[in-house]
Motif scaffolding. Sequence first.
Motif, mmCIF file in Angstrom:
data_model
loop_
_atom_site.group_PDB
_atom_site.id
_atom_site.type_symbol
_atom_site.label_atom_id
_atom_site.label_comp_id
_atom_site.label_asym_id
_atom_site.label_seq_id
_atom_site.Cartn_x
_atom_site.Cartn_y
_atom_site.Cartn_z
ATOM 1 N N TYR A 181 0.139 -2.922 -16.372
ATOM 2 C CA TYR A 181 0.461 -1.777 -15.537
ATOM 3 C C TYR A 181 -0.696 -0.780 -15.492
ATOM 4 C CZ TYR A 181 5.455 -2.965 -15.219
ATOM 5 O OH TYR A 181 6.648 -3.560 -14.940
ATOM 6 N N MET A 182 -1.407 -0.681 -16.609
ATOM 7 C CA MET A 182 -2.444 0.339 -16.742
ATOM 8 C C MET A 182 -3.829 -0.304 -16.639
ATOM 9 S SD MET A 182 -0.510 3.039 -17.380
ATOM 10 C CE MET A 182 -1.590 4.303 -18.051
ATOM 11 N N GLN A 216 -2.290 3.084 -28.788
ATOM 12 C CA GLN A 216 -1.548 2.414 -27.728
ATOM 13 C C GLN A 216 -0.945 3.425 -26.769
ATOM 14 O OE1 GLN A 216 1.248 0.288 -30.175
ATOM 15 N NE2 GLN A 216 0.055 -1.609 -30.124
ATOM 16 N N LEU A 217 -0.917 3.032 -25.504
ATOM 17 C CA LEU A 217 -0.200 3.766 -24.475
ATOM 18 C C LEU A 217 1.094 3.001 -24.203
ATOM 19 C CD1 LEU A 217 -3.138 4.481 -22.016
ATOM 20 C CD2 LEU A 217 -1.870 6.198 -23.278
ATOM 21 N N THR A 227 -2.335 9.241 -14.132
ATOM 22 C CA THR A 227 -3.558 8.878 -14.846
ATOM 23 C C THR A 227 -3.641 9.676 -16.134
ATOM 24 O OG1 THR A 227 -4.696 8.395 -12.772
ATOM 25 C CG2 THR A 227 -6.067 8.700 -14.724
ATOM 26 N N VAL A 228 -3.915 8.964 -17.239
ATOM 27 C CA VAL A 228 -4.037 9.584 -18.559
ATOM 28 C C VAL A 228 -5.519 9.598 -18.944
ATOM 29 C CG1 VAL A 228 -3.339 9.466 -20.976
ATOM 30 C CG2 VAL A 228 -1.758 8.711 -19.188
ATOM 31 N N TYR A 229 -5.985 10.781 -19.370
ATOM 32 C CA TYR A 229 -7.385 10.947 -19.769
ATOM 33 C C TYR A 229 -7.415 11.194 -21.274
ATOM 34 C CZ TYR A 229 -7.984 11.653 -14.761
ATOM 35 O OH TYR A 229 -7.979 11.498 -13.404
ATOM 36 N N LEU A 249 -2.455 4.273 -14.020
ATOM 37 C CA LEU A 249 -1.326 3.436 -13.636
ATOM 38 C C LEU A 249 -1.602 2.868 -12.254
ATOM 39 C CD1 LEU A 249 1.560 2.584 -14.577
ATOM 40 C CD2 LEU A 249 2.420 4.447 -13.159
ATOM 41 N N LEU A 250 -1.742 1.545 -12.201
ATOM 42 C CA LEU A 250 -2.141 0.914 -10.950
ATOM 43 C C LEU A 250 -1.043 1.054 -9.892
ATOM 44 C CD1 LEU A 250 -3.755 -2.384 -12.247
ATOM 45 C CD2 LEU A 250 -4.932 -0.418 -11.271
ATOM 46 N N PRO A 251 -1.415 1.362 -8.656
ATOM 47 C CA PRO A 251 -0.431 1.324 -7.569
ATOM 48 C C PRO A 251 0.069 -0.099 -7.359
ATOM 49 C CG PRO A 251 -2.446 2.479 -6.909
ATOM 50 C CD PRO A 251 -2.739 1.806 -8.198
#
Length: 1218
Positions: A166-167, A513-514, A567-569, A581-583
């Motif tokens: 997903y990411m 981990q995310l 989006t996580v930075y 997070l991919l569309p």
Amino acid sequence: MKLVEASTLDSVVPDDFSEYEQTAENGNLVETDKIENKNVVVYEGNANDQTGDDDYMQSAQGMDPAGSVSEESFDDDQEADRSVEEQVESESLIDKVIEERMEQLEIGRKAEKNTEKKQKVSMKPLEWAEELEKRQASFGQHWEEGAAAQPMQLEGIGKGPPAIGYMQIEMDNPVTRAMSSPSFRPDHGSPQVLAVHRSYIAMGTSKGAVIVIPSKYSIHQADDTDAKMLFFWNQGEKTQSPVTAMCFNQQGDLLLVGYADGHMTIWDVQKGTAAKVIYGEHMAPVVHVCFIRQSKAITGDSKGVVLLHTFSIIPVINRLTVKGTQRLFDGNTGIVLSACPLLVDESFGFSNSSAQANQTTSSSGSGLGSMMGGVVGGVVGVDSGWKFFNESSSTVEDGVVVMFIMYQHALVVRLRTNIDHVDHIETFSRPDGAREGSIAYAAWKYTSSFSDSSSLDEERVSWLALAWDRQVQVAKFVKSKIVKHKEWKLDSAAIGVAWLDDQMLVVLNVRGQLCLFSKDGSELRRTTFVPDGLLFDDTILHHAHFSNKFGNPERHFNSSVAVRGATVYILGPTFLTVSRLLPWKERIEALKRAGDWMGALDMAMRLYDGQTQGVVDLPRTVDSIREAIMPYLVELLLSYISYVFEYISISLSSHTGKGGETDALIEADRSLLTQREEQYARVGGVAVEYCVHIGRNDILFDTVFSKFVAAQSGGMFLEVLEPYILKDMLGSLPPEIMQALVEHYSGKGWLQRVEQCILHMDISSLDFNQVVRLCREHGLYGALIYLFNQGLNDFRTPLEELLSVIQNSNRKDAASTGYRMLVYLKYCFQGLAFPPGHGIIPRSRLHSVREELLQFLLEESKSLTSEVFKGFSASCGKCPNICYLLWMDTEATLEVLKCAFAQDSIEPRDELSGTANAPASEDEDGIVAGNPGSQNNMVQNVMDAIVDIVGLENEVIRSVVMGTADSEFWPSEKEFGYLIEFVSFFVSHKRAIASKRVVMHILTYLTSSYDDTRTRTQKEKEVIQLFNAVPQNDWNSDFVLDLCSDAHFHQACGLIFTTRNQNLAALDSYMKDKEEPFHAFIFIDKRLFKLADDEALSFRTTVISRFPELVKLSRECAFVLVTDHFCDKVQQILAELQSDRHSLFLFLKTAIEVHLSGKLDFSKLSVRNNQTVELQYSSTDLEDYHQRLSNIKLDHNPVSIDDELVELYLEVCVVTDY
């Protein structure tokens, strides 16, 4: 090579082939070809190794005793000859094994045929026809089970992780490249703090520098960070203090920065200048800052002091100034670790995170005033009269909800605009099990949804996520109340949390981990953001300005994690990690690029079903999702088909046709052709399943089918449709596809399978006339019947179709269709749907179906040219449709007709005189079943038709002569018997009425010797039933008496004599029946009760005189007769028995048995009665008599047992030698 090696070859090749199939199903067709070639090479290598080992062993055996190697004496030609001999031997062994297997298969086929022949011989034609229909239905079920067992091409996809997550984790970005430059650290220091906005990414360093990168956020594409970086720093300061906290305002034009020395700077982002520098407010490092409005901000330092700043703009000089500062917490009663505000517009980024915990919550406000430091002046309760998000309030009156996180508590409060006091909303305590000193992380998500009420006002809802160590809690905030929604535990401690949308949140943990979760706690995906070879501390920064109660510093990650949109930075010491997070479309395209076509198609189907967990760029409703993604779904399928067809064209098709003349090359061509067909079959299966799933059969039968036809694989495509039709996944076909399917299957001899496909289709969606025409052309009569029955609720037209085939065919060719017609009639009459296995006819429709079909059978035939019509018309003057069936198989036709009238509830005709016009009755379920009078009218009509056809109203029975070469006559003697028995059955059961002449024909036949299929007893019982059903005036008793006497029907003769009141003659007839003697005793018993006066005296005298014969008939019944009627005549009876010593012995034996045991044994009599009941010929008199015997009590013995009688008994025993 040996035979064992040959079997090894057989075991290796299927394994390679299955691996080939499995890989192809995963969609990576290019890799499949490589894997298959690799397997072949490995096998060839093993085979060469084995051959080498064999050569070595043979060489070792050729060594002489002295150890000299004799193999050196062999030349290359001898070795080649030996290899050829081994190959020839191996091939001969393999051929031998194949021949043996073929012989076994042939033997099995012959045995199966012989078994079928034996079964066919033992069954009647109608039974065999019904068996064939059931077999065909079971074959259809077998195909259905095969289709069900066949894995669909996309089945099982998604059970494991897809090739693309997903990411998307990306570390190569301008920020990382800037940090990696040699001059970055000497000039600016090391990274410290991160902040994001929808238009910017900002980073603070250890030397006080602030780097701002213009970057417009878009959910549909990666960040564009190619713009020139902006550098902010306080040039007037000689010693730069490290940046410790940052936050953009909502518009993104101001950036509030806190430093380690306690001062703060508000930067004008567009001008790149300091709008305001604030000194003296904080005496310790500023560790968290946040804008809660455009003109308000909260700042906190490491000592727990939390301030609320109000800013204003001086209009003339356009300068930012601090209008006022208020202290919210002073740090004396607890250290505030961070502040997390709920903002309506979250388009700019946050640098906070959340996790959930199993914690206790409290809404009490006790102690809150001391925790707030007393500066504000205490806490006002929730019911203070001011409503957050009040619909009627203005923007100026609104307040802001903020969560303040401490070591032991997390406070949710509402800061009013005038800040005179704070409204307490909720207190979250550190949950049980959370580590002492652990730091909580929180995140808010604002949403709005319409309530179900009639009001048009929006109900504003917000979601709160709170992570505390390894525990997560999600709560809903609505109407100034927090309601706990879900709690769950983590497998490692959280270091940050954020909402990606209102349905999904991301939790960062200490394992690097995310973790994506739904708000209900379901884990969607887990991705590692720590690169291989690096440690956790190498990937993310933290500060240690806070210490726990033990004095140990606690790591705080709040300033190194930021989120904007999805989006996580994550800021690390040497690089910035961007986890996006991919569309949905980009995920599918990534799967395509990775070769995982099946994963891409499966993800597309899941999105079509509304399974959008982990997707934030699609609408909420399923219909809106489908409308948005449908064009891409079609494009995806067509691109997959084009990709695979191109592969087949290049990798397979181009190699065929080059075999030349050698067998090896020809075999190679065949193998490639097989692979080609398999690939087309797989693609077809995927296309069918995919199009059916997304509801685009138009694409399947138009564009996709055209591609297969262009590739000369249209037949393969049609064959692929079958399992999906049998699985009821594909319920209809366009006319042109149906035409092509029938023609293709007809060419391959698979018409039976076409019929099964039609039986599974949605009739309402078919071109009915076209399908009916195809069924007629190809003889698919089972499907034809199904179409009319289920599609039009028409049961008569199929009968017309089948009869037209019979009428226009000779007897041999029409037999198959005729018996199918009989089976169809039988099923309809019994209330079963046809073909077998398709349920039942509704009970409310059953009666009318029977009437319609019977009416058709009795109608005059319209086929004026058929031989049957000519024959029956010439002989009978008429030819109803039923004649064709009677001519073909009289017995089977009559058996089927009986099924139409086999109802136990139907009453006899003589009891229905007043119900001819009665309304239809209803059963227990309220279903109309038709009135009994109507049922019997149908029986009468059928019987009248048969009587007319056979000519039973005439003195002489007519015969129908068919105009065939053999001059065939109908009915034969056996067929006439079937007809008579049919008529007799319904007349004797009072279901129909017959004339005197018809009755006489029936009686003549039953008393004749023509019928050898039944016993004399069976025929006699039927005659007796006929006597009971038909009025006595309808038959000539003298003529019938002669017939019954010649046939030795003693009971029938007794019945005739009884009707004439000739009692003695009747008694004589009954006593002649040695097989069923109890009828004589029943007659005597009834007569003795009925007769009176002189008739009774005469009859009693006759009975006594014939007692020796009665005892021989049944000594038990004779004794019961004495008990019931002749107790006072025992001596007279004994005197009569003196003339017959055998009878005397039997009578005395019975009397003594009663004297000793007090009962009689009627077992033999019961056995005879049971046999009569099994023949279905019983009477009320017989049942009553046996009931009388079973209940008889012999308390008083009419025969006095004295010494004289005993001596007589012994004397008789001696004399008669018993």
